[in-house]
Design a protein around this motif. Structure first.
Motif, PDB file in Angstrom:
ATOM      1  N   ALA A 418      24.577  -0.337 -30.123  1.00  6.36           N
ATOM      2  CA  ALA A 418      23.826   0.876 -29.781  1.00  6.36           C
ATOM      3  C   ALA A 418      24.775   1.972 -29.311  1.00  6.36           C
ATOM      4  N   ASN A 419      25.778   1.591 -28.539  1.00  5.56           N
ATOM      5  CA  ASN A 419      26.777   2.557 -28.081  1.00  5.56           C
ATOM      6  C   ASN A 419      27.509   3.208 -29.261  1.00  5.56           C
ATOM      7  N   LYS A 420      27.861   2.407 -30.240  1.00  7.58           N
ATOM      8  CA  LYS A 420      28.580   2.934 -31.401  1.00  7.58           C
ATOM      9  C   LYS A 420      27.682   3.845 -32.235  1.00  7.58           C
ATOM     10  N   LEU A 421      26.410   3.474 -32.381  1.00 10.52           N
ATOM     11  CA  LEU A 421      25.468   4.343 -33.092  1.00 10.52           C
ATOM     12  C   LEU A 421      25.351   5.689 -32.383  1.00 10.52           C
ATOM     13  N   LEU A 422      25.247   5.631 -31.064  1.00 12.34           N
ATOM     14  CA  LEU A 422      25.122   6.870 -30.298  1.00 12.34           C
ATOM     15  C   LEU A 422      26.389   7.720 -30.418  1.00 12.34           C
ATOM     16  N   LEU A 423      27.528   7.079 -30.409  1.00 10.46           N
ATOM     17  CA  LEU A 423      28.784   7.815 -30.571  1.00 10.46           C
ATOM     18  C   LEU A 423      28.805   8.572 -31.890  1.00 10.46           C
ATOM     19  N   CYS A 424      28.414   7.908 -32.963  1.00 13.68           N
ATOM     20  CA  CYS A 424      28.395   8.553 -34.284  1.00 13.68           C
ATOM     21  C   CYS A 424      27.428   9.736 -34.300  1.00 13.68           C
ATOM     22  N   LEU A 425      26.258   9.566 -33.670  1.00 15.66           N
ATOM     23  CA  LEU A 425      25.278  10.644 -33.639  1.00 15.66           C
ATOM     24  C   LEU A 425      25.778  11.829 -32.825  1.00 15.66           C
ATOM     25  N   ARG A 426      26.285  11.569 -31.625  1.00 16.33           N
ATOM     26  CA  ARG A 426      26.735  12.658 -30.752  1.00 16.33           C
ATOM     27  C   ARG A 426      27.910  13.421 -31.382  1.00 16.33           C
ATOM     28  N   LEU A 427      28.865  12.688 -31.966  1.00 16.44           N
ATOM     29  CA  LEU A 427      29.998  13.358 -32.611  1.00 16.44           C
ATOM     30  C   LEU A 427      29.535  14.200 -33.806  1.00 16.44           C
ATOM     31  N   ALA A 428      28.567  13.670 -34.557  1.00 18.21           N
ATOM     32  CA  ALA A 428      28.065  14.412 -35.711  1.00 18.21           C
ATOM     33  C   ALA A 428      27.402  15.712 -35.276  1.00 18.21           C
ATOM     34  N   VAL A 429      26.612  15.653 -34.206  1.00 19.25           N
ATOM     35  CA  VAL A 429      25.952  16.862 -33.703  1.00 19.25           C
ATOM     36  C   VAL A 429      26.981  17.907 -33.287  1.00 19.25           C
ATOM     37  N   ILE A 430      28.038  17.453 -32.606  1.00 19.39           N
ATOM     38  CA  ILE A 430      29.087  18.385 -32.153  1.00 19.39           C
ATOM     39  C   ILE A 430      29.850  18.960 -33.342  1.00 19.39           C
ATOM     40  N   CYS A 431      30.262  18.102 -34.255  1.00 23.62           N
ATOM     41  CA  CYS A 431      31.145  18.543 -35.346  1.00 23.62           C
ATOM     42  C   CYS A 431      30.424  19.411 -36.371  1.00 23.62           C
ATOM     43  N   VAL A 432      29.156  19.112 -36.620  1.00 20.48           N
ATOM     44  CA  VAL A 432      28.410  19.930 -37.577  1.00 20.48           C
ATOM     45  C   VAL A 432      28.129  21.307 -36.991  1.00 20.48           C
ATOM     46  N   GLY A 433      27.910  21.368 -35.662  1.00 24.98           N
ATOM     47  CA  GLY A 433      27.563  22.655 -35.071  1.00 24.98           C
ATOM     48  C   GLY A 433      26.295  23.160 -35.711  1.00 24.98           C
ATOM     49  N   ARG A 434      26.325  24.377 -36.218  1.00 28.05           N
ATOM     50  CA  ARG A 434      25.193  24.900 -36.982  1.00 28.05           C
ATOM     51  C   ARG A 434      25.632  25.082 -38.429  1.00 28.05           C
ATOM     52  N   TYR A 435      25.192  24.167 -39.279  1.00 30.66           N
ATOM     53  CA  TYR A 435      25.397  24.254 -40.734  1.00 30.66           C
ATOM     54  C   TYR A 435      26.863  24.223 -41.142  1.00 30.66           C
ATOM     55  N   GLN A 436      27.716  23.523 -40.385  1.00 30.46           N
ATOM     56  CA  GLN A 436      29.136  23.472 -40.729  1.00 30.46           C
ATOM     57  C   GLN A 436      29.562  22.049 -41.079  1.00 30.46           C
ATOM     58  N   GLY A 437      28.669  21.348 -41.760  1.00 33.37           N
ATOM     59  CA  GLY A 437      28.954  19.969 -42.092  1.00 33.37           C
ATOM     60  C   GLY A 437      30.155  19.791 -42.992  1.00 33.37           C
ATOM     61  N   GLN A 438      30.460  20.834 -43.801  1.00 29.20           N
ATOM     62  CA  GLN A 438      31.560  20.685 -44.752  1.00 29.20           C
ATOM     63  C   GLN A 438      32.901  20.479 -44.057  1.00 29.20           C
ATOM     64  N   ARG A 439      33.065  21.025 -42.862  1.00 25.50           N
ATOM     65  CA  ARG A 439      34.356  20.880 -42.194  1.00 25.50           C
ATOM     66  C   ARG A 439      34.600  19.453 -41.712  1.00 25.50           C
ATOM     67  N   CYS A 440      33.527  18.665 -41.654  1.00 24.77           N
ATOM     68  CA  CYS A 440      33.663  17.295 -41.142  1.00 24.77           C
ATOM     69  C   CYS A 440      34.356  16.372 -42.139  1.00 24.77           C
ATOM     70  N   GLN A 441      34.511  16.829 -43.382  1.00 23.65           N
ATOM     71  CA  GLN A 441      35.265  16.031 -44.343  1.00 23.65           C
ATOM     72  C   GLN A 441      36.729  15.907 -43.935  1.00 23.65           C
ATOM     73  N   GLN A 442      37.161  16.789 -43.045  1.00 22.63           N
ATOM     74  CA  GLN A 442      38.544  16.762 -42.572  1.00 22.63           C
ATOM     75  C   GLN A 442      38.732  15.825 -41.369  1.00 22.63           C
ATOM     76  N   LEU A 443      37.639  15.196 -40.957  1.00 15.40           N
ATOM     77  CA  LEU A 443      37.675  14.355 -39.755  1.00 15.40           C
ATOM     78  C   LEU A 443      37.436  12.893 -40.101  1.00 15.40           C
ATOM     79  N   LYS A 444      38.047  12.018 -39.320  1.00 17.88           N
ATOM     80  CA  LYS A 444      37.839  10.586 -39.485  1.00 17.88           C
ATOM     81  C   LYS A 444      37.782   9.935 -38.109  1.00 17.88           C
ATOM     82  N   LEU A 445      36.770   9.097 -37.915  1.00 11.29           N
ATOM     83  CA  LEU A 445      36.632   8.357 -36.669  1.00 11.29           C
ATOM     84  C   LEU A 445      37.361   7.028 -36.830  1.00 11.29           C
ATOM     85  N   ALA A 446      38.324   6.784 -35.962  1.00 13.39           N
ATOM     86  CA  ALA A 446      39.158   5.590 -36.114  1.00 13.39           C
ATOM     87  C   ALA A 446      39.121   4.749 -34.842  1.00 13.39           C
TER      88      ALA A 446
END
Length: 483
Positions: A418-446
């Motif tokens: 559950a912690n890992k699911l929440l991490l993925c969700l919270r990071l996605a919300v931050i990184c997408v911002g408003r309609y900026q999902g394309q920039r997240c292709q430059q990111l990798k969670l390791a």
């Protein structure tokens, strides 16, 4: 006339039910729900003659129901009657008066038709795929339906129910080993002719669609156990009942007063089914007969992914931004892939991303708080109780301070998952911002030995100082993240 409103009346052997719904965003929203304990089956004698006293109880209830139907189009009302009126030799007398009271005809459906509608009701309200066994213990009959996906394969309606078994095996009011053994043996005898038809198949999930199963689950949860029904738990409940000694003294933790009368008889039928069909676990179905009738009345379609359809309905109802939520979902799933989260967890991550801003429809500042309330109380077809709790834990923590207790209480997966699911969700919300999902292709969670790190494949953070600041704050707030 109310053109988007539908009603179904279910004249069961134990209870009469009326359910009225209006269609909102393609999903039924309950606007009235009435249940009366009529116990029609207790009025059948050995010759299957229904007593006048039992019929009068039923007519009194139907007169009450009739008041609710005056504003509905008759074509949008369906009345179905099941086992007791199938058996009663004087059923015509009851239905003639009942038709007058309701203003619509009572349809006495066959056992096979009842089983098919129960399976249909499950299929449009419970998520899942593969083979499923559905069990519905009524007052005078028990329906067993084995199906694959949305298609029933083996359907049977057996002449045993919680009211008839109560009269037959617990008529003396005593809760003894002998009475329980006789009731369980009697249920096995009724099941025997069709047992091989089910054992010839294997199935992935067993669902219970009746008040008997709901009553058992209520007791289990009240006693600190999870909602999964197992044979060992049923045997424990049997022992608790026997310790009480009699129906009048039946007081076990979690058993509601209105459930007491037919609890032991339903319990015996469940034990017999578990033993003879080698059932390991059972969960509650999202719907049954009434839901199947409503779906057919309204011309609803069976969805491949019922949980997804529920999320889409909520999103439409609260006017959520689909572009934003879909970008968050895509990025959250990308991060989950980066850290190799189990495939079985990915749908819940997707659903939480699609609904993550539902609380914003009330107030932005306290959106997670409002989301917890909304998702705890909105109808969400397809979600089990444990899945709903996980959804609440994820969406209710999508930003701001993390309520760890919500993650611990959900029971759908481990706390670590559950912690890992929440991490993925919270990071996605931050990184997408408003309609900026394309920039997240430059990111990798390791993953690292200490936690997780977000790697960039370009100078993104230099070009996006706000994003860098927000991620630094997340590192400070989230124990799974490291710089």
């Amino acid at each position: 006339m109310l053109n988007n409103t539908y009603a179904v009346i279910d004249l069961g052997s134990n209870s009469f039910h009326m359910k009225i719904v209006e269609m909102v965003a393609g999903e039924p929203r309950v606007i009235s729900k009435v249940k009366r304990k009529v116990r029609l089956a207790s009025g059948l004698d050995n010759n299957n003659v229904l007593s006048l006293e039992a019929m009068e109880r039923g007519w009194e209830c139907l007169a009450w129901f009739g008041e609710h139907l005056s504003e509905l189009e008759l074509s949008r009302v369906k009345v179905v009657a099941t086992a007791t009126l199938r058996l009663a030799v004087n059923a015509d007398e009851f239905t003639a008066r009942g038709n007058e009271l309701l203003g619509v005809p009572i349809n006495i459906i066959s056992g096979e038709r009842e089983a098919a509608l129960i399976y249909h009701g499950m299929a449009v309200t419970s998520n899942g795929c593969g083979k499923r066994l559905i069990i519905d213990i009524g007052g005078a009959s028990t329906e067993l339906i084995l199906g694959d996906g949305v298609t029933p394969i083996v359907l049977n309606s057996l002449n045993m129910g919680c009211v008839t078994w109560l009269e037959r095996y617990f008529g003396n009011g005593l809760l003894t080993d002998n009475n329980f053994d006789a009731a369980i043996a009697g249920a096995k005898e009724v099941l025997a002719p069709v047992q091989a038809d089910y054992l010839a198949h294997s199935w992935q999930l067993t669902l219970g669609a009746s008040g008997s199963v709901q009553a058992v689950q209520e007791v289990l949860v009240a006693q600190g156990l999870n909602e999964e029904v197992t044979l060992a738990k049923l045997q424990q409940l049997k022992s608790q009942c026997i310790e009480c000694g009699s129906q009048d003294s039946l007081l076990i933790e979690g058993l509601k007063p209105e459930r007491r009368v037919v609890f032991v008889s339903g319990l015996c039928i469940l034990i017999a089914l578990f033993e003879e069909l080698a059932i390991t676990t059972m969960l509650a179905s999202g719907g049954a007969l009434r839901e199947g009738v409503i779906n057919q009345l309204s011309g609803g379609e069976q969805q491949e992914d019922i949980c997804l359809a529920s999320c889409q309905s909520v999103a439409q109802r609260f006017q959520l931004n689909s572009l934003q939520s879909q970008q968050v979902a895509q990025v959250a799933l990308k991060f989950a892939s980066d850290i190799e989260l189990a495939d079985t967890l990915l749908p819940m991550l997707k659903y939480s991303a699609l609904l993550h801003e539902v609380g914003v429809s009330v107030d932005y500042a306290q959106a997670p708080k409002h989301a917890r309330y909304l998702l705890s109380h909105l109808p969400l077809a397809g979600f089990s109780k444990q899945q709903r709790l996980l959804l609440v834990a994820l969406v209710g923590n999508y930003r701001g301070n993390i309520d760890v207790e919500l993650l611990k209480a959900q029971g759908c997966c481990s706390f670590d998952e559950a912690n890992k699911l929440l991490l993925c969700l919270r990071l996605a919300v931050i990184c997408v911002g408003r309609y900026q999902g394309q920039r997240c292709q430059q990111l990798k969670l390791a993953p690292t030995e200490q936690g997780f790190v977000l790697e960039q494949t370009s100078q993104l953070f230099e070009q996006a100082p706000l994003l860098k600041t927000m991620l630094n704050q997340e590192i400070a707030d989230n124990p799974l993240m490291i710089s």
